[in-house]
Design an enzyme around this catalytic site. Structure first.
Site, PDB file in Angstrom:
ATOM      1  N   LEU A  30       2.762  -9.223 -16.514  1.00  0.00           N
ATOM      2  CA  LEU A  30       3.567 -10.329 -17.044  1.00  0.00           C
ATOM      3  C   LEU A  30       5.068 -10.092 -16.880  1.00  0.00           C
ATOM      4  O   LEU A  30       5.874 -10.638 -17.638  1.00  0.00           O
ATOM      5  CB  LEU A  30       3.242 -10.521 -18.533  1.00  0.00           C
ATOM      6  CG  LEU A  30       1.761 -10.681 -18.893  1.00  0.00           C
ATOM      7  CD1 LEU A  30       1.574 -10.634 -20.399  1.00  0.00           C
ATOM      8  CD2 LEU A  30       1.218 -11.989 -18.312  1.00  0.00           C
ATOM      9  N   GLY A  31       5.454  -9.281 -15.894  1.00  0.00           N
ATOM     10  CA  GLY A  31       6.869  -9.025 -15.669  1.00  0.00           C
ATOM     11  C   GLY A  31       7.497  -8.309 -16.852  1.00  0.00           C
ATOM     12  O   GLY A  31       6.959  -7.337 -17.382  1.00  0.00           O
ATOM     13  N   SER A  70      12.754   3.068  -5.274  1.00  0.00           N
ATOM     14  CA  SER A  70      12.875   2.818  -6.716  1.00  0.00           C
ATOM     15  C   SER A  70      11.818   3.536  -7.539  1.00  0.00           C
ATOM     16  O   SER A  70      11.905   3.587  -8.767  1.00  0.00           O
ATOM     17  CB  SER A  70      12.788   1.314  -6.999  1.00  0.00           C
ATOM     18  OG  SER A  70      11.457   0.834  -6.833  1.00  0.00           O
ATOM     19  N   ALA A 120       8.983  -4.324  -5.710  1.00  0.00           N
ATOM     20  CA  ALA A 120       8.021  -3.209  -5.823  1.00  0.00           C
ATOM     21  C   ALA A 120       7.728  -2.775  -7.254  1.00  0.00           C
ATOM     22  O   ALA A 120       7.024  -1.786  -7.452  1.00  0.00           O
ATOM     23  CB  ALA A 120       8.460  -2.004  -5.006  1.00  0.00           C
ATOM     24  N   ALA A 121       8.214  -3.515  -8.250  1.00  0.00           N
ATOM     25  CA  ALA A 121       7.888  -3.137  -9.633  1.00  0.00           C
ATOM     26  C   ALA A 121       6.379  -3.162  -9.857  1.00  0.00           C
ATOM     27  O   ALA A 121       5.818  -2.270 -10.504  1.00  0.00           O
ATOM     28  CB  ALA A 121       8.587  -4.074 -10.611  1.00  0.00           C
ATOM     29  N   GLY A 122       5.721  -4.185  -9.330  1.00  0.00           N
ATOM     30  CA  GLY A 122       4.269  -4.264  -9.450  1.00  0.00           C
ATOM     31  C   GLY A 122       3.577  -3.128  -8.717  1.00  0.00           C
ATOM     32  O   GLY A 122       2.546  -2.614  -9.169  1.00  0.00           O
ATOM     33  N   ASP A 123       4.136  -2.730  -7.583  1.00  0.00           N
ATOM     34  CA  ASP A 123       3.544  -1.630  -6.820  1.00  0.00           C
ATOM     35  C   ASP A 123       3.696  -0.306  -7.568  1.00  0.00           C
ATOM     36  O   ASP A 123       2.775   0.513  -7.596  1.00  0.00           O
ATOM     37  CB  ASP A 123       4.202  -1.528  -5.439  1.00  0.00           C
ATOM     38  CG  ASP A 123       3.948  -2.756  -4.586  1.00  0.00           C
ATOM     39  OD1 ASP A 123       2.910  -3.416  -4.781  1.00  0.00           O
ATOM     40  OD2 ASP A 123       4.790  -3.057  -3.720  1.00  0.00           O
ATOM     41  N   GLY A 137       0.814  -1.212   0.000  1.00  0.00           N
ATOM     42  CA  GLY A 137       0.000   0.000   0.000  1.00  0.00           C
ATOM     43  C   GLY A 137       0.845   1.258   0.000  1.00  0.00           C
ATOM     44  O   GLY A 137       0.619   2.193  -0.776  1.00  0.00           O
TER      45      GLY A 137
END
Length: 304
Positions: free
Chosen positions: A220-221, A290, A248-251, A42
């Site tokens: 999908l990365g 990041s 945290a790339a998805g975040d 979050g």
């Protein structure tokens, strides 16, 4: 006009060790760099959205400890509205132990602490005032997420669920949801469909539509994202970069997506914007650290 967005979710402190390879059971490996960073899905999404220019209101629960105080101080520096954050009387702030290997892949163990003490009673009705979009994850109690999703439906606020970490969802949980953003693993757990091809992506999206979801994004990365909506269906690629740390790339993707949608972008446009932000994030170590600022996103891709 900049629109207010609301994120209800988790706040953690990430303790990160970089190492050549992940240890096997019973093995000790000597790591390299150690970092202690603010994290939590979050909080990561809130910071990502705020750095890109969104007007962010964040609701979370921390412990009465140094980690909670540092988190609040950090949110203040990012310009995030934390008026509705609360403090747990009996639980410590959330902690995540993260190992990152030489390929930038990560393994994460989370001690949720105060995050699992965030209940509907902690969320007053004023939280939803003047909000256009709400983003949730699953690092807080499922009953709290379900309650807040119901409130969004009552108030006709578009709700987005990033169903991470992967967890089974009860009957009716997804009904009326504006958008869901699982990764491949989470998609398989929710739908029972293994993601092996574009046809399996279509099947999984249909399954989610049948559960009452209006739009589907499957991340999908490094391959990008699969978007299924009325206006666009297909894979949207992500820029090619050299990954250092995927934490945290998805975040960052979800926070950037929220910001773009609040600005009135279409789902396709928002996905392309969010893919660019996430691509920058994997070139850097850490979680919130990041997340790029808007000016960094502009300069990073100025050769396009």
């Amino acid at each position: 006009m900049k629109q207010s967005v609301l994120i209800i979710g988790s706040s953690n402190t990430d303790m990160v060790v970089k190492t050549e390879h992940f240890p096997k059971p019973g093995e000790t490996v000597l790591g390299g760099t150690f970092l202690m960073n603010p994290g939590g899905k979050g909080a990561n999404q809130a910071v990502a959205a705020a750095r890109l220019g969104a007007d962010v209101r964040f609701v979370a629960k921390t412990g009465n400890d140094i980690f909670g105080k540092q988190a609040l101080e950090g949110f203040g520096k990012e310009g995030i509205d934390t008026r509705f954050m609360t403090e747990s009387g009996g639980m410590a702030s959330g902690i995540a132990l993260i190992t990152v290997n030489a390929q930038g892949q990560n393994e994460i163990v989370v001690a949720s602490g105060a995050n699992m003490d965030l209940y509907p009673a902690d969320i007053p009705d004023d939280v939803f005032k003047d909000v256009t979009l709400v983003l949730f994850q699953l690092e807080i109690p499922a009953e709290t997420v379900h309650w807040a999703l119901t409130k969004c439906a009552e108030k006709q606020i578009r709700a987005i669920l990033n169903p991470a970490p992967a967890a089974p969802l009860g009957p009716g949980f997804l009904s009326g949801l504006y958008l869901i953003t699982p990764n491949e693993t989470e998609t398989e757990l929710i739908t029972g469909i293994a993601i092996e091809s574009e046809e399996s992506l279509r099947k999984a999206a249909r399954h989610l539509f049948e559960q009452g979801v209006q739009n589907v994004i499957i991340t999908l990365g490094s391959k990008g994202v699969y978007l299924a909506s009325d206006s666009f269906t297909g894979i949207i690629p992500t820029p090619v970069v050299e990954a250092v740390d995927s934490t945290a790339a998805g975040d960052v993707f979800n926070g950037a997506l929220l910001k773009a949608l609040a600005d009135g972008e279409t789902l396709e446009q928002a996905c392309r914007f969010a893919c660019r932000a996430a691509a920058i994030s994997v070139t850097r170590m850490g979680a919130q650290s990041s997340a790029p600022f808007q000016h960094e996103l502009d300069s990073f891709f100025n050769h396009d």
